[in-house]
Design a protein around this motif. Structure first.
Motif, PDB file in Angstrom:
ATOM      1  N   PRO A 258       0.805  -1.231   0.000  1.00  0.00           N
ATOM      2  CA  PRO A 258       0.000   0.000   0.000  1.00  0.00           C
ATOM      3  C   PRO A 258       0.836   1.277   0.000  1.00  0.00           C
ATOM      4  CG  PRO A 258      -0.174  -1.165   2.101  1.00  0.00           C
ATOM      5  CD  PRO A 258       0.467  -2.096   1.145  1.00  0.00           C
ATOM      6  N   PHE A 259       2.081   1.212   0.520  1.00  0.00           N
ATOM      7  CA  PHE A 259       2.938   2.399   0.513  1.00  0.00           C
ATOM      8  C   PHE A 259       3.472   2.723  -0.872  1.00  0.00           C
ATOM      9  CE2 PHE A 259       4.412   2.883   5.212  1.00  0.00           C
ATOM     10  CZ  PHE A 259       3.083   2.909   5.607  1.00  0.00           C
ATOM     11  N   ARG A 260       3.230   1.836  -1.831  1.00  0.00           N
ATOM     12  CA  ARG A 260       3.642   2.087  -3.211  1.00  0.00           C
ATOM     13  C   ARG A 260       2.505   2.686  -4.043  1.00  0.00           C
ATOM     14  NH1 ARG A 260       7.742   1.792  -1.588  1.00  0.00           N
ATOM     15  NH2 ARG A 260       7.908   3.677  -2.830  1.00  0.00           N
ATOM     16  N   LYS A 261       1.340   2.900  -3.412  1.00  0.00           N
ATOM     17  CA  LYS A 261       0.186   3.419  -4.137  1.00  0.00           C
ATOM     18  C   LYS A 261      -0.024   4.892  -3.823  1.00  0.00           C
ATOM     19  CE  LYS A 261      -2.582  -0.755  -4.751  1.00  0.00           C
ATOM     20  NZ  LYS A 261      -3.978  -1.171  -4.970  1.00  0.00           N
ATOM     21  N   LYS A 262      -0.279   5.679  -4.858  1.00  0.00           N
ATOM     22  CA  LYS A 262      -0.689   7.059  -4.654  1.00  0.00           C
ATOM     23  C   LYS A 262      -2.100   7.080  -4.059  1.00  0.00           C
ATOM     24  CE  LYS A 262       1.966   8.914  -8.552  1.00  0.00           C
ATOM     25  NZ  LYS A 262       1.887   9.670  -9.833  1.00  0.00           N
ATOM     26  N   MET A 263      -2.486   8.220  -3.510  1.00  0.00           N
ATOM     27  CA  MET A 263      -3.815   8.323  -2.911  1.00  0.00           C
ATOM     28  C   MET A 263      -4.910   7.967  -3.903  1.00  0.00           C
ATOM     29  SD  MET A 263      -3.716  11.702  -0.476  1.00  0.00           S
ATOM     30  CE  MET A 263      -5.468  11.553  -0.177  1.00  0.00           C
ATOM     31  N   SER A 264      -4.765   8.419  -5.128  1.00  0.00           N
ATOM     32  CA  SER A 264      -5.789   8.161  -6.137  1.00  0.00           C
ATOM     33  C   SER A 264      -5.894   6.676  -6.484  1.00  0.00           C
ATOM     34  CB  SER A 264      -5.499   8.969  -7.404  1.00  0.00           C
ATOM     35  OG  SER A 264      -4.202   8.650  -7.909  1.00  0.00           O
ATOM     36  N   GLU A 265      -4.840   5.936  -6.205  1.00  0.00           N
ATOM     37  CA  GLU A 265      -4.821   4.504  -6.509  1.00  0.00           C
ATOM     38  C   GLU A 265      -5.195   3.646  -5.311  1.00  0.00           C
ATOM     39  OE1 GLU A 265      -1.016   4.881  -9.614  1.00  0.00           O
ATOM     40  OE2 GLU A 265      -0.709   4.275  -7.519  1.00  0.00           O
ATOM     41  N   LEU A 266      -5.201   4.235  -4.134  1.00  0.00           N
ATOM     42  CA  LEU A 266      -5.381   3.477  -2.902  1.00  0.00           C
ATOM     43  C   LEU A 266      -6.862   3.320  -2.587  1.00  0.00           C
ATOM     44  CD1 LEU A 266      -3.810   2.199  -0.510  1.00  0.00           C
ATOM     45  CD2 LEU A 266      -3.994   4.412   0.640  1.00  0.00           C
ATOM     46  N   GLU A 267      -7.310   2.068  -2.470  1.00  0.00           N
ATOM     47  CA  GLU A 267      -8.698   1.793  -2.133  1.00  0.00           C
ATOM     48  C   GLU A 267      -8.861   1.771  -0.616  1.00  0.00           C
ATOM     49  OE1 GLU A 267      -9.847  -1.964  -3.781  1.00  0.00           O
ATOM     50  OE2 GLU A 267      -8.595  -1.660  -5.551  1.00  0.00           O
ATOM     51  N   ILE A 268      -9.980   2.344  -0.143  1.00  0.00           N
ATOM     52  CA  ILE A 268     -10.307   2.224   1.270  1.00  0.00           C
ATOM     53  C   ILE A 268     -10.555   0.734   1.567  1.00  0.00           C
ATOM     54  CG2 ILE A 268     -11.934   2.859   3.091  1.00  0.00           C
ATOM     55  CD1 ILE A 268     -10.129   5.122   2.089  1.00  0.00           C
ATOM     56  N   GLY A 269      -9.918   0.233   2.603  1.00  0.00           N
ATOM     57  CA  GLY A 269     -10.023  -1.183   2.947  1.00  0.00           C
ATOM     58  C   GLY A 269      -8.883  -2.036   2.418  1.00  0.00           C
ATOM     59  N   TYR A 270      -8.011  -1.435   1.589  1.00  0.00           N
ATOM     60  CA  TYR A 270      -6.856  -2.178   1.071  1.00  0.00           C
ATOM     61  C   TYR A 270      -5.909  -2.488   2.234  1.00  0.00           C
ATOM     62  CZ  TYR A 270      -3.132  -3.533  -2.171  1.00  0.00           C
ATOM     63  OH  TYR A 270      -2.173  -4.229  -2.870  1.00  0.00           O
ATOM     64  N   THR A 271      -5.526  -3.755   2.375  1.00  0.00           N
ATOM     65  CA  THR A 271      -4.834  -4.224   3.574  1.00  0.00           C
ATOM     66  C   THR A 271      -3.535  -4.938   3.237  1.00  0.00           C
ATOM     67  OG1 THR A 271      -6.936  -4.478   4.742  1.00  0.00           O
ATOM     68  CG2 THR A 271      -5.044  -5.659   5.653  1.00  0.00           C
ATOM     69  N   PHE A 272      -2.532  -4.656   4.040  1.00  0.00           N
ATOM     70  CA  PHE A 272      -1.256  -5.379   3.992  1.00  0.00           C
ATOM     71  C   PHE A 272      -1.137  -6.203   5.270  1.00  0.00           C
ATOM     72  CE2 PHE A 272       3.169  -5.507   5.472  1.00  0.00           C
ATOM     73  CZ  PHE A 272       3.760  -6.201   4.430  1.00  0.00           C
ATOM     74  N   ASN A 273      -0.924  -7.517   5.116  1.00  0.00           N
ATOM     75  CA  ASN A 273      -0.720  -8.412   6.252  1.00  0.00           C
ATOM     76  C   ASN A 273       0.758  -8.776   6.330  1.00  0.00           C
ATOM     77  OD1 ASN A 273      -3.535  -8.893   7.215  1.00  0.00           O
ATOM     78  ND2 ASN A 273      -3.793  -9.659   5.123  1.00  0.00           N
ATOM     79  N   SER A 274       1.354  -8.467   7.458  1.00  0.00           N
ATOM     80  CA  SER A 274       2.799  -8.639   7.595  1.00  0.00           C
ATOM     81  C   SER A 274       3.177 -10.081   7.898  1.00  0.00           C
ATOM     82  CB  SER A 274       3.325  -7.743   8.724  1.00  0.00           C
ATOM     83  OG  SER A 274       3.055  -8.325   9.995  1.00  0.00           O
ATOM     84  N   ALA A 275       4.484 -10.321   7.897  1.00  0.00           N
ATOM     85  CA  ALA A 275       5.033 -11.587   8.376  1.00  0.00           C
ATOM     86  C   ALA A 275       5.001 -11.583   9.911  1.00  0.00           C
ATOM     87  CB  ALA A 275       6.462 -11.749   7.873  1.00  0.00           C
ATOM     88  N   TRP A 276       5.396 -12.694  10.505  1.00  0.00           N
ATOM     89  CA  TRP A 276       5.454 -12.799  11.965  1.00  0.00           C
ATOM     90  C   TRP A 276       6.823 -12.347  12.469  1.00  0.00           C
ATOM     91  CZ3 TRP A 276       1.360 -13.933  14.993  1.00  0.00           C
ATOM     92  CH2 TRP A 276       0.253 -14.539  14.399  1.00  0.00           C
ATOM     93  N   ARG A 277       6.823 -11.867  13.696  1.00  0.00           N
ATOM     94  CA  ARG A 277       8.085 -11.610  14.385  1.00  0.00           C
ATOM     95  C   ARG A 277       7.950 -12.058  15.832  1.00  0.00           C
ATOM     96  NH1 ARG A 277      12.324  -6.583  14.342  1.00  0.00           N
ATOM     97  NH2 ARG A 277      13.617  -7.367  16.058  1.00  0.00           N
ATOM     98  N   THR A 278       8.920 -12.817  16.311  1.00  0.00           N
ATOM     99  CA  THR A 278       8.937 -13.270  17.697  1.00  0.00           C
ATOM    100  C   THR A 278       9.728 -12.282  18.549  1.00  0.00           C
ATOM    101  OG1 THR A 278       8.806 -15.597  17.028  1.00  0.00           O
ATOM    102  CG2 THR A 278       9.598 -15.131  19.260  1.00  0.00           C
ATOM    103  N   VAL A 279       9.155 -11.935  19.681  1.00  0.00           N
ATOM    104  CA  VAL A 279       9.795 -10.995  20.602  1.00  0.00           C
ATOM    105  C   VAL A 279      10.537 -11.790  21.677  1.00  0.00           C
ATOM    106  CG1 VAL A 279       9.431  -9.120  22.252  1.00  0.00           C
ATOM    107  CG2 VAL A 279       8.012  -9.283  20.200  1.00  0.00           C
ATOM    108  N   THR A 280      11.831 -11.557  21.792  1.00  0.00           N
ATOM    109  CA  THR A 280      12.650 -12.315  22.742  1.00  0.00           C
ATOM    110  C   THR A 280      12.949 -11.480  23.982  1.00  0.00           C
ATOM    111  OG1 THR A 280      14.760 -11.549  21.846  1.00  0.00           O
ATOM    112  CG2 THR A 280      13.751 -13.471  20.788  1.00  0.00           C
ATOM    113  N   LEU A 281      13.436 -12.175  25.016  1.00  0.00           N
ATOM    114  CA  LEU A 281      13.855 -11.482  26.230  1.00  0.00           C
ATOM    115  C   LEU A 281      15.022 -10.548  25.927  1.00  0.00           C
ATOM    116  CD1 LEU A 281      13.376 -11.192  29.277  1.00  0.00           C
ATOM    117  CD2 LEU A 281      15.016 -13.055  29.634  1.00  0.00           C
ATOM    118  N   GLU A 282      15.893 -10.967  25.024  1.00  0.00           N
ATOM    119  CA  GLU A 282      17.020 -10.112  24.639  1.00  0.00           C
ATOM    120  C   GLU A 282      16.530  -8.827  23.969  1.00  0.00           C
ATOM    121  OE1 GLU A 282      16.754 -13.337  24.027  1.00  0.00           O
ATOM    122  OE2 GLU A 282      18.312 -14.092  25.397  1.00  0.00           O
ATOM    123  N   ASP A 283      15.470  -8.937  23.149  1.00  0.00           N
ATOM    124  CA  ASP A 283      14.884  -7.737  22.540  1.00  0.00           C
ATOM    125  C   ASP A 283      14.415  -6.757  23.616  1.00  0.00           C
ATOM    126  OD1 ASP A 283      15.180  -8.655  19.893  1.00  0.00           O
ATOM    127  OD2 ASP A 283      13.232  -9.658  19.928  1.00  0.00           O
TER     128      ASP A 283
END
Length: 675
Positions: free
Chosen positions: A532-557
């Motif tokens: 969605p960050f590659r779309k101009k406002m005129s190209e961006l549909e309301i409801g357009y969704t990006f689903n990310s990958a997973w990230r595990t949070v560690t104690l070291e983090d």
């Protein structure tokens, strides 16, 4: 002197009545203008406003209307010197007219700026939160504001012919309502000049602004439930208008801002010699003399501790004695005339009645020593200070307003007595308290707040920047309960919403989202291969969704983030203390670590349509994230609003969940994007 013929503007044309009434100069009694509205077709004016002006304004967005309102204010500013010169004959000094002319333009600028910052670039306002109404989420509700399909009738007072007109016009136009303005006859020639300036911009749609220079005839007979009336003036006229058959029958929205018996309280801590004592004297004298006391917010009742009555009277009398009254064109004059000899007679008549229960301790009812030549037929009057030592028996002071340079000193025994006296006026537009004692101020707010539309607290810490007792501000509400009319004007976007219709909508989330142009919880989402960050406002549909990958949070983090930022709160670093917490049950990730990791999961780093991240709103941390938990992000285009030709605002819904699909955090991300 050239006599100006004041015209009306109706159905797109200037109209001159054949039956005219004279308007006299407040300075010398000479005729300066003639005005009248006989011959106007008021029903046609209402139809023209609805059919031409209303439809054109409703086709515009809030931002487009706001830009229009700003341009009108700029036009007034560009022609202000003409308006200043005309205003002298109303009895106003240049300082008085600054409030009216430049203050009036300022209300348009403020309304425009607030609308562009706080309202969407559309024609519907969402009010409050989305309300799920069913277990599965298929049925929901929300509130909206939409433009009424009527006309706003503005009936204004004589004391501020420009400010009083513009502070109503701005919010009405932004709300999508065409306006019919009816100024007071005595100063209507000033309002007419301002209307000509605004119409000359060529920016107002046909029918968006009309002017009645004279009687309103049968105008009110043509109003319906889609219309509104905003009135400023006396209680008697307000009551008469409210009882008009059409207003009662059609439930026409009626807003009244009536003159009131405003009070100022000198705090018990403000002894002689303190900054607060001097500020009180200065404020009361100013309110008596600015605009010759012809202000709906002027101080009429000055409440002081009983043991300081003589001291305040002496100090106030000295200050009033230094006020030069006379021809407002003179540089040395600080107070001009009342608006007319008729108004002067009205003030004198009411003061005579008040003098039966109070003593006149400064000023004269027949003083004639005013600065200037040829003033014998003018409407000049000395400032008049009265004193009522038994205020509970001086009912005329609490029930009758002398609308001129008049105020009454009254003693109070303690703070409760001061509160009761202030409330005895049965509702006011403004109450001021001059005190440096926070406990006193808190007590007064608790006891008097419901009786006064605005309360201002003045002391040594804010005096230099304070706007004082009597100055309504466009970002704060102006109005008051009871005697003050029970209405409300200004207040930023509150004034816009007040002119619109609030409705409850119910339906599916998809249906509601289509109506308001905004993504809602439960709305159908769309996905695609393009970030969605590659779309101009005129190209961006309301409801357009990006689903990310997973990230595990560690104690070291968590520990690295704590040491790197300095946030070593026990919930992140102390296992024993965190385990004992009823909220955490063990060490958890920082909320801001979650936000940082979320950004890392959804941001597309390359230059492109997203120009900047300029804020987060509605942030909630819903469930703690513990070491070893995983998180992912759903980034959804929620709404978009074009700001100018180069950029616009995109609002994104951000949903952070864990490996069990529990909600960890939610917020709105705001970015500036290319169109």
């Amino acid at each position: 002197m050239v006599v100006r013929t004041v015209e009306s503007f109706a159905e797109g044309k200037w109209f001159r009545s054949t039956r005219l009434s004279p308007i006299e100069s407040a300075i010398n009694g000479e005729i300066v203008a003639e005005t009248g509205s006989d011959g106007l077709d008021f029903g046609a004016m209402v139809s023209y406003a609805r059919n031409s002006g209303g439809s054109a304004l409703r086709a515009m967005t809030f931002h487009q209307r706001a830009n229009l309102v700003k341009a009108l204010g700029q036009a007034i500013g560009e022609h202000k010197e003409k308006l200043y010169e005309m205003s002298f004959d109303t009895g106003a000094t240049r300082a008085d007219s600054w409030i009216d002319i430049e203050g009036g333009a300022g209300t348009l600028f403020s309304a425009s700026n607030k609308a562009k910052r706080e309202l969407p670039n559309s024609n519907i306002i969402i009010d409050g939160e989305f309300e799920p109404l069913s277990k599965s989420g298929s049925f929901a509700g929300l509130h909206i504001y939409s433009s009424k399909q009527g006309v706003a009738v503005h009936i204004n007072a004589y004391n501020f012919p420009i400010w009083g007109m513009l502070e109503k016009i701005g919010p009405s136009l932004i709300a999508g309502l065409p306006v019919i303005v009816k100024p007071a006859q005595q100063t209507g020639y000033i309002a007419e000049a301002a209307v000509r300036i605004m119409l000359a911009t060529g920016l107002l749609p046909d029918g968006a602004l009309q002017l009645i220079s004279g009687s309103t005839g049968d105008l009110l007979d043509h109003l319906t439930g889609q219309d509104s009336v905003a009135f400023t003036g006396s209680a008697a006229t307000s009551e008469k208008l409210q009882q008009h058959p059409a207003i009662a029958r059609e439930a026409v929205l009626f807003n009244a801002e009536r003159d009131s018996l405003n009070a100022s309280i000198l705090g018990p801590d403000a002894m002689g010699g303190t900054p607060e004592f001097d500020l009180f004297v200065k404020e009361v004298a100013k309110e008596m003399t600015v605009k010759a006391g012809q202000k709906c917010t002027a101080i009429r009742r000055a409440l002081v501790p009983a043991d300081r009555m003589d001291e305040v009277q002496d100090a106030l009398s000295r200050r009033l004695a230094a006020t030069i009254v006379g021809d407002p064109r003179r540089d040395d004059v600080r107070m001009g005339a009342l608006v007319s000899r008729g108004q002067r007679a009205d003030v004198l008549g009411k003061v005579a009645l008040q003098a039966k229960v109070a003593d006149i301790v400064f000023g004269s009812l027949d003083e004639a020593n005013f600065k200037g030549d040829g003033l014998d037929k003018g409407a000049f009057l000395s400032p008049l200070l009265l004193r009522a030592d038994d205020p509970w028996k001086a009912s005329a002071i609490h029930e009758m307003e002398a609308f001129g340079p008049v105020a009454t000193l009254m003693p109070y025994k303690d703070v409760d007595d001061a509160i009761a006296l202030a409330n005895f006026g049965q509702g006011s537009l403004a109450l001021s308290v001059v005190s440096h004692d926070n406990d006193v101020v808190r007590q007064i707010v608790s006891g008097a707040g419901s009786f006064h539309g605005r309360m201002v607290f003045i002391n040594r810490d804010c005096a230099k920047e304070s706007t004082g007792h009597g100055t309504p501000l466009p970002v704060l509400v102006h109005g008051g309960p009871g005697r003050a009319g029970g209405g409300e004007e200004q207040g930023g976007v509150r004034a816009v919403k007040h002119a619109m219709q609030r409705s409850a909508l119910q339906g599916t989330p998809d249906m509601l989202a289509a109506i308001i142009g905004e993504y809602l919880p439960g709305t159908t989402q769309t996905t695609g291969d393009v970030h969605p960050f590659r779309k101009k406002m005129s190209e961006l549909e309301i409801g357009y969704t990006f689903n990310s990958a997973w990230r595990t949070v560690t104690l070291e983090d968590i520990e690295h983030f704590a040491h790197f930022t300095g946030d070593t709160f026990y919930a992140h670093m102390d296992e024993v203390a965190a385990a004992a917490s009823p909220i955490f049950g063990g060490r958890v990730a920082h909320g801001y670590l979650i936000l940082s990791f979320a950004a890392g999961l959804f941001v597309d780093p390359a230059p492109g349509p997203v120009l900047a991240n300029f804020g987060l709103e509605r942030l909630r941390f819903v469930k703690p994230l513990k070491p070893g938990d995983s998180m992912k992000v759903a980034l959804t285009a929620k709404s978009k609003s074009l700001r100018n030709a180069e950029m616009g605002e995109v609002r994104w819904s951000v949903l952070v969940t864990n490996q069990g699909d529990d909600v960890v955090a939610t917020y709105d991300l705001l970015t500036m994007n290319t169109p």
